[in-house]
Design a protein around this motif. Sequence first.
Motif, PDB file in Angstrom:
ATOM      1  N   GLY A 138       0.775  -1.316  -0.043  1.00  0.00           N
ATOM      2  CA  GLY A 138       0.032   0.024  -0.116  1.00  0.00           C
ATOM      3  C   GLY A 138       0.630   1.348   0.058  1.00  0.00           C
ATOM      4  O   GLY A 138       0.431   2.331  -0.654  1.00  0.00           O
ATOM      5  N   CYS A 139       2.077   1.329   0.735  1.00  0.00           N
ATOM      6  CA  CYS A 139       2.755   2.381   0.769  1.00  0.00           C
ATOM      7  C   CYS A 139       3.354   2.525  -0.692  1.00  0.00           C
ATOM      8  O   CYS A 139       3.786   3.517  -1.135  1.00  0.00           O
ATOM      9  N   ILE A 140       3.925   1.472  -1.204  1.00  0.00           N
ATOM     10  CA  ILE A 140       4.478   1.554  -2.639  1.00  0.00           C
ATOM     11  C   ILE A 140       3.602   2.191  -3.754  1.00  0.00           C
ATOM     12  O   ILE A 140       3.843   3.213  -4.210  1.00  0.00           O
ATOM     13  N   THR A 141       2.181   1.671  -3.562  1.00  0.00           N
ATOM     14  CA  THR A 141       1.308   2.265  -4.644  1.00  0.00           C
ATOM     15  C   THR A 141       0.900   3.926  -4.380  1.00  0.00           C
ATOM     16  O   THR A 141       0.400   4.458  -5.389  1.00  0.00           O
ATOM     17  N   ARG A 142       0.851   4.010  -3.214  1.00  0.00           N
ATOM     18  CA  ARG A 142       0.392   5.567  -2.608  1.00  0.00           C
ATOM     19  C   ARG A 142       1.568   6.610  -2.889  1.00  0.00           C
ATOM     20  O   ARG A 142       1.423   7.398  -3.140  1.00  0.00           O
ATOM     21  N   SER A 143       2.920   6.031  -2.555  1.00  0.00           N
ATOM     22  CA  SER A 143       3.787   7.036  -2.774  1.00  0.00           C
ATOM     23  C   SER A 143       4.879   6.946  -4.225  1.00  0.00           C
ATOM     24  O   SER A 143       5.465   8.007  -4.423  1.00  0.00           O
ATOM     25  N   VAL A 144       4.675   5.933  -4.858  1.00  0.00           N
ATOM     26  CA  VAL A 144       5.268   5.856  -6.407  1.00  0.00           C
ATOM     27  C   VAL A 144       4.395   6.187  -7.472  1.00  0.00           C
ATOM     28  O   VAL A 144       3.448   5.379  -7.578  1.00  0.00           O
ATOM     29  N   LEU A 155      10.744  -3.008  -6.656  1.00  0.00           N
ATOM     30  CA  LEU A 155      10.106  -2.482  -5.485  1.00  0.00           C
ATOM     31  C   LEU A 155       9.369  -3.692  -4.829  1.00  0.00           C
ATOM     32  O   LEU A 155       9.725  -3.902  -3.617  1.00  0.00           O
ATOM     33  N   CYS A 156       8.627  -4.293  -5.578  1.00  0.00           N
ATOM     34  CA  CYS A 156       7.938  -5.725  -4.764  1.00  0.00           C
ATOM     35  C   CYS A 156       8.996  -6.564  -4.658  1.00  0.00           C
ATOM     36  O   CYS A 156       8.626  -7.312  -3.534  1.00  0.00           O
ATOM     37  N   SER A 157       9.823  -6.830  -5.569  1.00  0.00           N
ATOM     38  CA  SER A 157      10.942  -7.954  -5.030  1.00  0.00           C
ATOM     39  C   SER A 157      11.584  -7.765  -3.916  1.00  0.00           C
ATOM     40  O   SER A 157      12.032  -8.496  -3.015  1.00  0.00           O
ATOM     41  N   ALA A 158      11.901  -6.510  -3.871  1.00  0.00           N
ATOM     42  CA  ALA A 158      12.908  -6.084  -2.581  1.00  0.00           C
ATOM     43  C   ALA A 158      12.040  -5.865  -1.528  1.00  0.00           C
ATOM     44  O   ALA A 158      12.642  -5.980  -0.373  1.00  0.00           O
ATOM     45  N   LEU A 159      10.955  -5.237  -1.312  1.00  0.00           N
ATOM     46  CA  LEU A 159      10.228  -4.687  -0.192  1.00  0.00           C
ATOM     47  C   LEU A 159       9.028  -5.751  -0.018  1.00  0.00           C
ATOM     48  O   LEU A 159       8.618  -5.775   1.377  1.00  0.00           O
ATOM     49  N   VAL A 160       8.260  -6.145  -0.800  1.00  0.00           N
ATOM     50  CA  VAL A 160       7.130  -7.068  -0.503  1.00  0.00           C
ATOM     51  C   VAL A 160       7.399  -8.389  -0.453  1.00  0.00           C
ATOM     52  O   VAL A 160       6.831  -8.991   0.630  1.00  0.00           O
ATOM     53  N   ARG A 161       7.908  -9.187  -1.353  1.00  0.00           N
ATOM     54  CA  ARG A 161       7.916 -10.625  -1.115  1.00  0.00           C
ATOM     55  C   ARG A 161       9.064 -11.086   0.044  1.00  0.00           C
ATOM     56  O   ARG A 161       8.639 -12.032   0.333  1.00  0.00           O
ATOM     57  N   TRP A 186       0.577 -11.477  -3.566  1.00  0.00           N
ATOM     58  CA  TRP A 186       1.831 -11.616  -4.344  1.00  0.00           C
ATOM     59  C   TRP A 186       1.210 -11.179  -6.009  1.00  0.00           C
ATOM     60  O   TRP A 186       1.780 -10.422  -6.726  1.00  0.00           O
ATOM     61  N   ARG A 187      -0.148 -11.647  -6.314  1.00  0.00           N
ATOM     62  CA  ARG A 187      -0.680 -11.267  -7.377  1.00  0.00           C
ATOM     63  C   ARG A 187      -1.218  -9.932  -7.427  1.00  0.00           C
ATOM     64  O   ARG A 187      -1.039  -9.258  -8.542  1.00  0.00           O
ATOM     65  N   ARG A 188      -1.605  -9.302  -6.375  1.00  0.00           N
ATOM     66  CA  ARG A 188      -2.091  -7.775  -6.276  1.00  0.00           C
ATOM     67  C   ARG A 188      -0.641  -6.982  -6.519  1.00  0.00           C
ATOM     68  O   ARG A 188      -0.778  -5.883  -6.785  1.00  0.00           O
ATOM     69  N   ALA A 189       0.394  -7.477  -6.011  1.00  0.00           N
ATOM     70  CA  ALA A 189       1.625  -6.524  -6.373  1.00  0.00           C
ATOM     71  C   ALA A 189       1.912  -6.231  -7.812  1.00  0.00           C
ATOM     72  O   ALA A 189       2.646  -5.438  -8.066  1.00  0.00           O
TER      73      ALA A 189
END
Length: 255
Positions: A138-144, A155-161, A186-189
Motif C-alpha cells: 500500500g505504501c508503494i502504490t500510494r507514494s510511487v 520495489l515489490c521484489s525487494a520490499l514486499v516478497r 503477490w498477485r496484487r503486487a
Amino acid sequence: MSKWRTVTSGIPQGLVLGLALFNIFVGNTDNGIECTFSKFANDTKLCGVVDTLEGRDATQRDLDRLERWVRANCMKFNKAKCKVLHMGWGNPKHSDTLGKEWIESSPEEKHLGVLIDEKLNMSRQCALAAHKANRVLGCITRSVTSRSREVILRLCSALVRPHLEYCIQLWGPQDRRDMELLERVWRRATKPIRGLEHLSCEDRLRELGLFSLEKRRLWGDLIAACQYLKGPTGKLERDCLSGSVVIGQGGMGSS
C-alpha cells in the motif's frame, strides 16, 4: 592481553563493538545447562521436554542457574517479557519460576520474527506475513507514481516478497486457505503495472516471467534436496541453480 580496567559506564546501543562485547559477556550463560539453550543477541530461550517430573525438575534447575548467573554478573532478566510456551497435545503445563516470580504462560510467542503457537498452527503467522506485505504494498502504490514494469517489479521484489518468504522453511503454509492468502498479496503486487491491467493474475505472472509463491517454495525445496543428495558442489545442485531442472507453469520437468 590488556591490563584490567574498571568499567564505569556501559556501551551505547547501535555500536558494532557493543554487540561483540555483549556476546562475549553472555557467552558462558549456558554453562551447566541441561536443556536446550538458544541465544540470539539478547533473546534467550530454554527448551526442554517436561512430560515427566524429572523433565520438569531439569527445566527448573536450569532456570535457577540462569537466575544465579544474572545475580553474579549484576544483570537482570526482563521478567515481564519472560513467558512459557507449552507445546504438544496433553501437555501437563507445569508452572516454573524465575527467581521468586512465577513465569506467565502464553499460547503463542514470536521467535526471531516468526509467530509460533502451542499447536504449531502457522495460520496466524501466514496472516501476519500477509498483513505486513499488504501494508508495504500500500505504501508503494500510494507514494510511487511510476507504474512501469522495471520500477514496480524491483520495489515489490525487494520490499514486499521478503515478508511473504521470510524464514518460509519453518512456517511454510500447508493449508490451502493460507496458501491462497499469500498468493493474493503477490498477485496484487503485479496489478499496478502499466499495460497488464487487462490480463488475469496467472497471465500477468507468466508475462512477467514470475513464479507463484507456491512454486518458489517448491523450487527452494528442490535446491535443498539437491544439496543433501549431492553436496554443495554436486552436479545435481548446479543443474537446479542453472535451470536445467525447472518448474514451469504446468509443474516440474527437465529442460
